[in-house]
Enzyme design. Structure first.
Site, short mmCIF file in Angstrom:
data_model
loop_
_atom_site.label_atom_id
_atom_site.label_comp_id
_atom_site.label_asym_id
_atom_site.label_seq_id
_atom_site.Cartn_x
_atom_site.Cartn_y
_atom_site.Cartn_z
N PRO A 42 -6.68 -1.21 3.28
CA PRO A 42 -6.36 0.07 2.63
C PRO A 42 -4.87 0.41 2.65
CG PRO A 42 -7.50 0.43 4.72
CD PRO A 42 -7.59 -1.03 4.43
N HIS B 141 4.02 2.16 -12.89
CA HIS B 141 3.85 0.72 -13.09
C HIS B 141 2.54 0.23 -12.46
CE1 HIS B 141 4.75 -3.54 -13.23
NE2 HIS B 141 5.84 -3.29 -13.92
N GLY C 135 -7.71 -15.85 2.32
CA GLY C 135 -8.17 -14.68 3.06
C GLY C 135 -9.58 -14.27 2.71
N PHE D 232 -11.02 -5.39 2.12
CA PHE D 232 -10.01 -4.46 1.62
C PHE D 232 -9.07 -4.03 2.74
CE2 PHE D 232 -8.97 0.06 0.32
CZ PHE D 232 -8.01 -0.31 -0.61
N GLY E 240 -3.17 -3.17 0.53
CA GLY E 240 -3.76 -3.71 -0.68
C GLY E 240 -3.81 -5.22 -0.65
#
Length: 548
Positions: A169, A82, A163, A167, A172
């Site tokens: 990690p 998905h 925000g 990134f 996400g």
């Protein structure tokens, strides 16, 4: 709960049950929230959780679940069929009862702000909570998925709504929104070929597909169904491919329409639809609409109990091909409604309970029961008329009468429970402390409030008799003559219902101090009873004429 919001977060973990249970536990233990469903998928490596509650309770539970997911799920190790962008991938709020879409947008924005401030996870808003048009569609935000997120964050056009464009990690990003009820619906195909399933998805989804002409020019071909998003995939666990669908508004495109259009497209490719599945929950009206559609296609009356309508939908859509479809576990209204101990009793137990020294159930519940029996008999006569030779001209009208009678039957059944509970509320108010003047004042207010409520319940029972009267008229006039005596019994039962409900209104009035309320309620009750007393004998004369 007077105000109810649903939340259906999707988490990027469908295999490790300890992680899934830890997230579910956070929701389960939040005050004013009820966990309804946890639906993990191993191949998609994704779990859909459904819960409902008060607006503030649901917002708190959603935050706790996101926080736990951020602790236990590492997106660097995630693989699944998905599309996804984060550990707590998507978190939508859905208005259910007593709340507006604007309320849900506010919840989404408040939650997004807290997620960034406390968890440092970038947040995007989608659907009704979106801050710009291109972000309304979830697929636009998720394009590129988790793997493409680092580059996406560098693009000023995809700066998070809340925000910094940094990134994360491990977690996400999280997409939070407000939307109408979304039905996650997968249609099963007799093939393992994902490409064929995806070809069908491209043809049915609203977004449509691109097609290259012989000249090399690309053109856009719209999809066949509005409010439909779809992809094709292969589920190894099942051994077949599916058209995986998000039906974003079942009132625009009904469930049965999605099923039948996928069937048509499958046949064109030499495939066959073998069944389908609901992922998560479904609103009762969506599955009732499907059941009525298939009953109509079969030439059968739709004026049957909702249990039969739902059973027809389950069979027609093949909803039990993968696992048994249990309405009590999959239909949202069944999960959030209160227990109904009286209407779920068998006849002997109800009669035995009625005969004992407890004041509930009492005459008010019996009056409502009589109303339900009257409506049931009228529905029976309509069903014995629909589809019968000699009555073709009235089939449509008589079926409508039967459907309305079924609706009234269910309302009366609920009044059996409501009447008993209303009396219990009066007793609870009577038991309140009365030692101080303040306690006495509070007690008197609660007694007055509860007694008014206990008066309005039988008044509701009485009001419904007028609706049953209107249903009875075409049934008496046009119903199957071989069953016309049953219509007569329905009328006599209805009159008893009205008389009983009226008595239960009267007996409560002396305990109420509000004279204006008393006068208005008694006047309304007397006017309704007078009409029922006048019209039932007239209809009974017509019954006797047709019998002779």
């Amino acid at each position: 709960m007077e105000r109810i919001v649903e939340c259906v977060p999707n988490f990027s973990e469908g295999r490790d049950m300890s992680v899934i249970e830890a997230i579910a536990k956070e929701i389960r233990e939040t005050e004013n929230v009820k966990l309804l469903d946890v639906d993990p998928g191993a191949d998609t490596n994704r779990t859909v959780i459904t819960f409902v509650g008060t607006p503030e309770g649901v917002k708190e539970a959603a935050f706790r679940a996101i926080k736990k997911a951020s602790e236990l799920i590492d997106m660097r190790n995630h693989k699944g069929a998905h599309p996804r962008i984060g550990a707590a991938d998507v978190v939508p709020f859905v208005p259910v009862r007593g709340v507006t879409m604007e309320d849900c947008v506010r919840l989404a924005h408040e939650l997004g702000k807290r997620v960034w401030e406390e968890l440092r996870i970038p947040v995007y808003f989608y659907e009704e909570a979106a801050t710009r048009p291109e972000r309304k569609d979830l697929s636009n935000i998720r394009k590129g998925e988790y793997e493409g997120l680092p580059e996406k964050l560098k693009d000023p056009e995809w700066k998070p709504d809340v925000g910094d464009p940094v990134f994360n990690p491990k977690s996400g990003a999280t997409v939070i929104g407000a939307r109408e009820f979304l039905i996650a619906y997968n249609v099963n195909l007799n093939t393992r070929d994902r490409k064929l399933a995806h070809k069908i998805a491209l043809r049915v989804r609203e977004k449509g597909r691109k097609k290259r002409l012989e000249t090399g020019e690309k053109i856009h071909i719209p999809g066949r169904l509005k409010a439909v998003k779809a992809i094709g995939w292969y589920i190894e666990e099942y051994g077949f491919a599916q058209v995986s669908i998000n039906l974003t508004n079942y009132k625009i495109t009904p469930l049965w329409k999605v099923f039948e259009v996928v069937e048509e497209e499958a046949r064109e490719l030499g495939l066959r639809v073998t069944g389908s599945e609901i992922v998560g929950l479904i609103p009762k009206e969506a599955i009732l609409d499907a059941g009525r559609h298939f009953l109509e296609k079969q030439g059968r009356s739709r004026a049957v109990p909702e249990e039969e309508i739902i059973h027809t939908a389950i069979l027609s859509l093949g909803l039990s091909e993968i696992s048994p479809f249990k309405p009590e576990e999959k239909i949202i209204e069944y999960l959030i409604e209160e227990e109904h101990p009286l209407i779920n009793m068998n006849l002997r137990k109800f009669a035995n309970t009625l005969s004992e020294d407890s004041p509930t159930p009492g005459g008010g519940s019996v009056a409502a029961l009589l109303g339900s029996l009257s409506a049931s008999l009228l529905s029976m006569v309509s069903n014995l008329t629909f589809g019968k030779k000699g009555y073709e001209e009235v089939w449509e009208r008589i079926e409508e009468c039967g459907m309305k009678a079924q609706e009234l039957k269910d309302k009366y059944l609920m009044l059996i429970e409501r009447d008993a509970k209303a009396f219990d509320m009066v007793m609870e108010a009577m038991r309140l402390p009365k030692k101080t003047e303040e306690e006495q004042r509070i007690r008197e207010e609660k007694i007055e409030e509860a007694t008014k409520h206990a008066t309005l319940i039988p008044l509701d029972t009485l009001k419904l008799t007028l609706e049953v009267l209107e249903v009875s008229k075409p049934v008496v006039e046009h119903g199957n003559v071989n069953s016309i005596s049953d219509a007569g019994v329905a009328l006599t039962t209805l009159l008893s219902c009205a008389e009983g409900a009226y008595l239960n209104v009267l007996i409560n009035l002396p305990g109420i101090k509000d004279e204006e309320f008393k006068e208005k309620t008694q006047k309304e009750a007397e006017e309704i009873l007078e009409r029922v007393r006048r019209e039932v004998p007239e209809l009974m004369e017509r019954v006797k004429e047709r019998m002779s």
